[in-house]
Design a protein around this motif. Structure first.
Motif, mmCIF file in Angstrom:
data_model
loop_
_atom_site.group_PDB
_atom_site.id
_atom_site.type_symbol
_atom_site.label_atom_id
_atom_site.label_comp_id
_atom_site.label_asym_id
_atom_site.label_seq_id
_atom_site.Cartn_x
_atom_site.Cartn_y
_atom_site.Cartn_z
ATOM 1 N N THR B 20 0.841 -1.203 0.000
ATOM 2 C CA THR B 20 0.000 0.000 0.000
ATOM 3 C C THR B 20 0.871 1.247 0.000
ATOM 4 O OG1 THR B 20 -1.811 -1.110 1.151
ATOM 5 C CG2 THR B 20 -1.787 1.296 1.207
ATOM 6 N N LEU B 21 0.603 2.122 -0.958
ATOM 7 C CA LEU B 21 1.331 3.380 -1.076
ATOM 8 C C LEU B 21 0.425 4.512 -0.589
ATOM 9 C CD1 LEU B 21 2.809 2.861 -4.666
ATOM 10 C CD2 LEU B 21 3.624 1.963 -2.467
ATOM 11 N N SER B 22 0.971 5.380 0.251
ATOM 12 C CA SER B 22 0.157 6.415 0.891
ATOM 13 C C SER B 22 0.242 7.756 0.174
ATOM 14 C CB SER B 22 0.610 6.606 2.338
ATOM 15 O OG SER B 22 0.499 5.407 3.055
ATOM 16 N N CYS B 23 -0.831 8.515 0.295
ATOM 17 C CA CYS B 23 -0.888 9.859 -0.285
ATOM 18 C C CYS B 23 -1.908 10.676 0.492
ATOM 19 C CB CYS B 23 -1.293 9.787 -1.756
ATOM 20 S SG CYS B 23 -1.618 11.387 -2.541
ATOM 21 N N THR B 24 -1.553 11.891 0.832
ATOM 22 C CA THR B 24 -2.520 12.825 1.398
ATOM 23 C C THR B 24 -2.497 14.091 0.554
ATOM 24 O OG1 THR B 24 -0.897 13.752 2.926
ATOM 25 C CG2 THR B 24 -2.273 11.943 3.746
ATOM 26 N N TYR B 25 -3.562 14.843 0.632
ATOM 27 C CA TYR B 25 -3.658 16.054 -0.182
ATOM 28 C C TYR B 25 -4.396 17.118 0.605
ATOM 29 C CZ TYR B 25 -8.310 14.190 -0.951
ATOM 30 O OH TYR B 25 -9.582 13.684 -0.753
ATOM 31 N N ASP B 26 -4.279 18.337 0.140
ATOM 32 C CA ASP B 26 -4.967 19.437 0.789
ATOM 33 C C ASP B 26 -5.659 20.260 -0.283
ATOM 34 O OD1 ASP B 26 -4.121 22.404 2.668
ATOM 35 O OD2 ASP B 26 -5.818 21.049 2.879
ATOM 36 N N THR B 27 -6.924 20.555 -0.074
ATOM 37 C CA THR B 27 -7.688 21.352 -1.017
ATOM 38 C C THR B 27 -8.875 21.969 -0.313
ATOM 39 O OG1 THR B 27 -8.882 21.323 -3.123
ATOM 40 C CG2 THR B 27 -9.095 19.371 -1.736
ATOM 41 N N SER B 28 -9.348 23.080 -0.849
ATOM 42 C CA SER B 28 -10.560 23.705 -0.334
ATOM 43 C C SER B 28 -11.748 23.403 -1.238
ATOM 44 C CB SER B 28 -10.368 25.211 -0.211
ATOM 45 O OG SER B 28 -10.029 25.760 -1.476
ATOM 46 N N GLU B 29 -11.507 22.692 -2.322
ATOM 47 C CA GLU B 29 -12.572 22.349 -3.257
ATOM 48 C C GLU B 29 -13.347 21.134 -2.747
ATOM 49 O OE1 GLU B 29 -10.847 23.712 -7.530
ATOM 50 O OE2 GLU B 29 -9.927 21.931 -6.683
ATOM 51 N N SER B 30 -14.595 21.041 -3.151
ATOM 52 C CA SER B 30 -15.409 19.906 -2.712
ATOM 53 C C SER B 30 -15.476 18.810 -3.770
ATOM 54 C CB SER B 30 -16.828 20.377 -2.370
ATOM 55 O OG SER B 30 -17.415 21.022 -3.495
ATOM 56 N N ASP B 31 -15.281 19.196 -5.009
ATOM 57 C CA ASP B 31 -15.268 18.208 -6.092
ATOM 58 C C ASP B 31 -13.938 18.271 -6.829
ATOM 59 O OD1 ASP B 31 -18.773 18.657 -6.779
ATOM 60 O OD2 ASP B 31 -17.772 16.992 -5.759
ATOM 61 N N TYR B 32 -13.384 17.113 -7.087
ATOM 62 C CA TYR B 32 -12.067 17.047 -7.721
ATOM 63 C C TYR B 32 -11.812 15.603 -8.141
ATOM 64 C CZ TYR B 32 -11.324 15.889 -2.793
ATOM 65 O OH TYR B 32 -11.462 15.364 -1.538
ATOM 66 N N TYR B 33 -10.653 15.384 -8.741
ATOM 67 C CA TYR B 33 -10.268 14.043 -9.165
ATOM 68 C C TYR B 33 -8.884 13.729 -8.603
ATOM 69 C CZ TYR B 33 -13.795 15.302 -12.644
ATOM 70 O OH TYR B 33 -14.947 15.736 -13.257
ATOM 71 N N LEU B 34 -8.667 12.475 -8.337
ATOM 72 C CA LEU B 34 -7.369 12.009 -7.842
ATOM 73 C C LEU B 34 -6.875 10.884 -8.738
ATOM 74 C CD1 LEU B 34 -8.314 11.943 -4.075
ATOM 75 C CD2 LEU B 34 -6.729 13.553 -5.140
ATOM 76 N N PHE B 35 -5.569 10.831 -8.912
ATOM 77 C CA PHE B 35 -4.963 9.860 -9.815
ATOM 78 C C PHE B 35 -3.720 9.242 -9.185
ATOM 79 C CE2 PHE B 35 -7.301 11.310 -13.588
ATOM 80 C CZ PHE B 35 -7.614 12.610 -13.247
#
Lengths: 114, 114
Positions: B20-35
């Motif tokens: 398992t590879l980990s990733c965290t992100y920060d955004t103020s948007e409610s809709d988005y895409y992750l890849f």
């Protein structure tokens, strides 16, 4: 479908020289991106085109980097004069604007500045 | 501005095992895409899997699946039955709803032991 084409594959230049990279996106993709990927890091966006207009060039070092996209298709990225810290892989990508699509990437150009 | 964090620089897995590879992100948007993208030594970025933030169901593509925790802003990639060909750098990336550009993490180098 044909992928994103980039050339050259490798380039070695001395500092203060100039260099140009070429990119041909996937046919029909209106959006084109140039990313810089320094060794051991993730790609960083340099410039984004929508057709032949610039959408985002906030991280492009404009004193030495320039890019153009003629007729909304092919694009060239130029560095003049090059610095040692410009050594990196330069990735070109294209995408359809709408929808949850990722980007399609070329094989990149590895630039070494000595 | 959106940020993507991959805190593990390297991981290793035994062939046929799960990683398992980990990733965290920060955004103020409610809709988005992750890849998740894979980058082998050939340098071409290859799309592995994508997730739309409005979908609660985690995406799955054959041996690859994600654990998307929207509230925690976490997006991990699970590779089952690891194969030697899975050895590469893996990048987590974020895309907003209105702009197609990707913001990448620093990446993680995955090695697979035979």
């Amino acid at each position: 479908e044909a992928g994103v084409a980039q050339s050259p594959r490798y380039k070695i230049i001395e500092k203060r020289q100039s260099v140009a990279f070429w990119c041909n996106p996937i046919s029909g993709h209106a959006t084109l991106y140039w990313y810089q990927q320094i060794l051991g890091q993730g790609p960083k966006l340099l410039i984004q085109f929508q057709n032949n207009g610039v959408v985002d060039d906030s991280q492009l070092p404009k004193d030495r980097f320039s890019a153009e996209r003629l007729k909304g298709v092919d694009s060239t990225l130029k560095i003049q004069p090059a610095k040692l810290e410009d050594s990196a892989v330069y990735l070109c990508a294209s995408s359809l604007e709408a929808g949850p699509f990722g980007l399609h990437f070329g094989n990149g150009t590895r630039l070494t500045v000595t | 501005a959106q940020t993507v964090t991959q805190s593990q620089p390297e991981m290793s897995v035994q062939e046929a095992e799960t990683v398992t590879l980990s990733c965290t992100y920060d955004t103020s948007e409610s809709d988005y895409y992750l890849f998740w993208y894979k980058q082998p030594p050939s340098r071409q970025m290859i799309l592995v899997i994508r997730q739309e933030a409005y979908k609660q169901q985690n995406a799955t593509e054959n041996r690859f699946s994600v654990n998307f925790q929207k509230a925690a802003k976490s997006f991990s990639l699970k590779i089952s039955d690891s194969q030697l060909g899975d050895a590469a750098m893996y990048f987590c990336a974020y895309r907003g709803l209105l702009n197609s550009k990707l913001t990448f993490g620093k990446g993680i180098t995955l090695s697979v032991r035979p």
